[in-house]
Design an enzyme around this catalytic site. Structure first.
Site, PDB file in Angstrom:
ATOM      1  N   LYS A  45       0.695  -1.261  -0.117  1.00 33.41           N
ATOM      2  CA  LYS A  45       0.095   0.100   0.031  1.00 33.41           C
ATOM      3  C   LYS A  45       0.848   1.093   0.120  1.00 33.41           C
ATOM      4  O   LYS A  45       0.394   2.276  -0.335  1.00 33.41           O
ATOM      5  CB  LYS A  45      -1.029  -0.118   1.186  1.00 33.41           C
ATOM      6  N   ASP A  46       2.182   1.077   0.519  1.00 33.33           N
ATOM      7  CA  ASP A  46       3.199   2.436   0.271  1.00 33.33           C
ATOM      8  C   ASP A  46       3.057   2.908  -1.218  1.00 33.33           C
ATOM      9  O   ASP A  46       3.048   4.016  -1.333  1.00 33.33           O
ATOM     10  CB  ASP A  46       4.344   1.894   0.603  1.00 33.33           C
TER      11      ASP A  46
END
Length: 345
Positions: A45-46
């Site tokens: 998700k970064d």
């Protein structure tokens, strides 16, 4: 100066792949795990957090007093909170009550304001974390709602990064990609890129038992009877996200809580990879798929392992939690003795 960065965000992307040698030993193909836990926020998700926020900056939607609002099962929240610290924005997150207390503590440690919402309500219920996030965004001046489930930038982040990385790392030899589906962005963006390179690559989505995504892919209809509570976080849905490109997916495999839990612990025990619950889910999906599909020694399979197991220590890695679910008593691998702790008195 090599391997030195101005801030933590410079570490996002270019995650390694590791060959699996034991868990998949009965599959003749070469199987790699792409370890997204090597991102600084410890999850895939970064990539979307940075991409979506920087896109909003380019459009002039964010300034020094802006507030970022989002719905999250944990990982997107960690990533957004991390990016917001570096960028100087306030972060407000709505999570479901399936989220373990340590995850909420983690989010708060990164400066986020957290709203905990009931998980087992319809997506359009005003108490759901989807609707709560929307309401907060509408009521908060100078806010930006990330809206990862319906944001095409979610797909684009992986089209620009994850897909190309996998292609380069396998030297274009990849034949199968397996990835869990929550918002669908990781699977869709990677699949879109890889299909453009080679349309024969098989894209396999992993869905949860209790989710509607697999049956929707097969019938084009929502089957509400499929919906029931389940434990795997960040996978499956009771709504259809537009960030999931169903036309890029060849097939879905549905996995349950119990087998995914065993498999998560097996990957740790046999491959020394401490992955999250979805690590077990995607591995279980491959093993189920292999029961009805033949692989050759020339096949190259990539599994996306989305996050790190440190976030599941009191869940899937906890003997107590496993026993509460009734999983330990039915453990097909009979690891009960291995996982016991001996106390010396």
């Amino acid at each position: 100066m090599s391997n030195v960065y101005d801030n933590i965000l410079g570490l996002i992307g270019n995650t390694p792949m590791v060959k699996l040698n034991t868990v998949t030993k009965d599959i003749p193909a070469t199987v790699y795990a792409k370890l997204e836990s090597y991102n600084p926020g410890h999850s895939t998700k970064d990539r979307i957090a940075l991409h979506i926020i920087e896109n909003a900056e380019k459009k002039g939607l964010l300034n020094k007093d802006s507030v970022v609002v989002e719905t999250t099962s944990g990982n997107t929240g960690f990533s957004l909170a991390m990016v917001c610290i570096i960028k100087g924005y306030k972060c407000i997150l709505a999570v479901s009550d399936k989220t373990k207390p340590e995850k909420i503590s983690y989010l708060k440690a990164l400066g986020a304001t957290v709203y905990v919402c009931p998980a087992n309500v319809p997506a359009d219920d005003p108490r759901s974390y989807y609707e709560v996030a929307k309401r907060i965004a509408s009521e908060t001046p100078n806010s930006v709602y990330i809206n990862q489930y319906f944001n095409e930038l979610n797909i684009d982040a992986h089209y620009q990064t994850t897909g190309p990385e996998i292609w380069e790392q396998t030297e274009g030899k990849i034949t199968h990609l397996f990835a869990c589906t929550g918002t669908g962005g990781t699977l869709s963006g990677s699949a879109k890129f890889l299909k453009e390179k080679n349309p024969d690559i098989k894209i396999i989505g992993v869905d949860a038992d209790g989710s509607i995504l697999k049956s929707y892919h097969e019938t084009g209809k929502i089957h509400k009877e499929d919906v029931h509570p389940y434990q795997i976080e960040g996978m499956g849905k009771n709504l259809i996200p537009t960030a999931l490109l169903f036309d890029k997916v060849d097939e879905f495999v549905r996995v349950n809580d119990e087998m995914s839990a065993y498999r998560t612990r097996e990957v740790a025990l046999k491959e020394a990879i401490m992955g999250g619950y979805t690590t077990g889910a995607v591995t279980q999906a491959l093993l189920q798929y292999a029961q009805s599909h033949e692989f050759s020694k020339d096949d190259v399979i990539v599994l996306i392992y989305p996050d790190h197991g440190s976030r599941y220590i009191t869940k899937v890695y906890s003997d107590k939690w496993m026993a509460e679910q009734g999983f330990i008593n039915n453990c097909v691998h009979n690891y009960d003795e291995v996982f016991k702790t001996e106390f010396i008195k």
